[in-house]
Scaffold this motif. Sequence first.
Motif, PDB file in Angstrom:
ATOM      1  N   ALA A   1       0.832  -1.201   0.000  1.00 48.53           N
ATOM      2  CA  ALA A   1       0.000   0.000   0.000  1.00 48.53           C
ATOM      3  C   ALA A   1       0.871   1.258   0.000  1.00 48.53           C
ATOM      4  O   ALA A   1       0.580   2.223  -0.716  1.00 48.53           O
ATOM      5  CB  ALA A   1      -0.934   0.005   1.207  1.00 48.53           C
ATOM      6  N   GLU A   2       1.948   1.253   0.771  1.00 48.20           N
ATOM      7  CA  GLU A   2       2.859   2.402   0.773  1.00 48.20           C
ATOM      8  C   GLU A   2       3.524   2.577  -0.592  1.00 48.20           C
ATOM      9  O   GLU A   2       3.704   3.704  -1.057  1.00 48.20           O
ATOM     10  CB  GLU A   2       3.931   2.229   1.855  1.00 48.20           C
ATOM     11  CG  GLU A   2       3.423   2.433   3.269  1.00 48.20           C
ATOM     12  CD  GLU A   2       2.969   3.851   3.557  1.00 48.20           C
ATOM     13  OE1 GLU A   2       3.382   4.802   2.869  1.00 48.20           O
ATOM     14  OE2 GLU A   2       2.181   4.014   4.507  1.00 48.20           O
ATOM     15  N   ASP A   3       3.892   1.471  -1.235  1.00 49.04           N
ATOM     16  CA  ASP A   3       4.474   1.553  -2.574  1.00 49.04           C
ATOM     17  C   ASP A   3       3.482   2.161  -3.568  1.00 49.04           C
ATOM     18  O   ASP A   3       3.843   2.974  -4.413  1.00 49.04           O
ATOM     19  CB  ASP A   3       4.913   0.171  -3.064  1.00 49.04           C
ATOM     20  CG  ASP A   3       6.138  -0.343  -2.321  1.00 49.04           C
ATOM     21  OD1 ASP A   3       6.819   0.458  -1.647  1.00 49.04           O
ATOM     22  OD2 ASP A   3       6.402  -1.556  -2.414  1.00 49.04           O
TER      23      ASP A   3
ATOM     24  N   ALA B   1      -3.040   0.228  -7.579  1.00 49.05           N
ATOM     25  CA  ALA B   1      -3.237  -1.008  -6.805  1.00 49.05           C
ATOM     26  C   ALA B   1      -3.561  -2.179  -7.733  1.00 49.05           C
ATOM     27  O   ALA B   1      -3.101  -3.304  -7.514  1.00 49.05           O
ATOM     28  CB  ALA B   1      -4.336  -0.813  -5.773  1.00 49.05           C
ATOM     29  N   LEU B   2      -4.352  -1.925  -8.776  1.00 50.91           N
ATOM     30  CA  LEU B   2      -4.651  -2.990  -9.741  1.00 50.91           C
ATOM     31  C   LEU B   2      -3.388  -3.452 -10.462  1.00 50.91           C
ATOM     32  O   LEU B   2      -3.194  -4.654 -10.676  1.00 50.91           O
ATOM     33  CB  LEU B   2      -5.687  -2.504 -10.756  1.00 50.91           C
ATOM     34  CG  LEU B   2      -7.112  -2.369 -10.233  1.00 50.91           C
ATOM     35  CD1 LEU B   2      -7.993  -1.683 -11.255  1.00 50.91           C
ATOM     36  CD2 LEU B   2      -7.668  -3.727  -9.857  1.00 50.91           C
ATOM     37  N   VAL B   3      -2.545  -2.507 -10.835  1.00 53.54           N
ATOM     38  CA  VAL B   3      -1.270  -2.867 -11.464  1.00 53.54           C
ATOM     39  C   VAL B   3      -0.449  -3.717 -10.504  1.00 53.54           C
ATOM     40  O   VAL B   3       0.132  -4.740 -10.890  1.00 53.54           O
ATOM     41  CB  VAL B   3      -0.498  -1.599 -11.901  1.00 53.54           C
ATOM     42  CG1 VAL B   3       0.926  -1.931 -12.287  1.00 53.54           C
ATOM     43  CG2 VAL B   3      -1.216  -0.908 -13.034  1.00 53.54           C
ATOM     44  N   ARG B   4      -0.403  -3.304  -9.240  1.00 53.72           N
ATOM     45  CA  ARG B   4       0.355  -4.054  -8.226  1.00 53.72           C
ATOM     46  C   ARG B   4      -0.230  -5.444  -8.046  1.00 53.72           C
ATOM     47  O   ARG B   4       0.506  -6.423  -7.940  1.00 53.72           O
ATOM     48  CB  ARG B   4       0.348  -3.273  -6.920  1.00 53.72           C
ATOM     49  CG  ARG B   4       1.014  -3.980  -5.753  1.00 53.72           C
ATOM     50  CD  ARG B   4       2.480  -4.121  -5.938  1.00 53.72           C
ATOM     51  NE  ARG B   4       3.098  -2.831  -5.737  1.00 53.72           N
ATOM     52  CZ  ARG B   4       4.351  -2.680  -5.381  1.00 53.72           C
ATOM     53  NH1 ARG B   4       5.120  -3.728  -5.195  1.00 53.72           N
ATOM     54  NH2 ARG B   4       4.860  -1.502  -5.237  1.00 53.72           N
ATOM     55  N   LEU B   5      -1.559  -5.569  -8.011  1.00 53.22           N
ATOM     56  CA  LEU B   5      -2.194  -6.887  -7.864  1.00 53.22           C
ATOM     57  C   LEU B   5      -1.837  -7.805  -9.018  1.00 53.22           C
ATOM     58  O   LEU B   5      -1.562  -8.991  -8.817  1.00 53.22           O
ATOM     59  CB  LEU B   5      -3.714  -6.737  -7.783  1.00 53.22           C
ATOM     60  CG  LEU B   5      -4.297  -6.378  -6.432  1.00 53.22           C
ATOM     61  CD1 LEU B   5      -5.782  -6.076  -6.561  1.00 53.22           C
ATOM     62  CD2 LEU B   5      -4.071  -7.497  -5.432  1.00 53.22           C
TER      63      LEU B   5
END
Length: 135
Positions: free
Chosen positions: A35-37, A69-73
């Motif tokens: 989340a911090e990223d 967040a979607l990209v991270r997921l």
Amino acid sequence: MSQDGRAEPATEAFVAHRNLLFTVAYEMLGSATDAEDVLQETWLRWVGVDLGTVRDQRAYLVRITTRQALVRLRTLGRRKESYVGPWLPEPLLTTPDVAEDVELAESVSMAMLLVLETLQPTERAVFVLREVFDL
């Protein structure tokens, strides 16, 4: 900082909504570190935006955060292909004494986790934004 010692408008807006943005990213990712990223990526994109063209800064920041967040997921999904356990968010301690909140959280958390585990990343984002944040 501007010449008069005040923070820039982009910084003020980001700081004003940072807790909301962190919560959106954390609920989607289940990890405070991730989340911090995402918030760092959101900040980098936010400072490049012409604020004169933004009608609702809160909505715009949530949109950037959600997309990041979607990209991270998706990235995490490719990295954790061999993981066979259920998706569980890491615990996030917000106060020293959370005993009262633990009882309530336990009664809801398993059902919520099961729902989130069955959803695709985009569906998870929609669910979190609609049901948790009423957006």
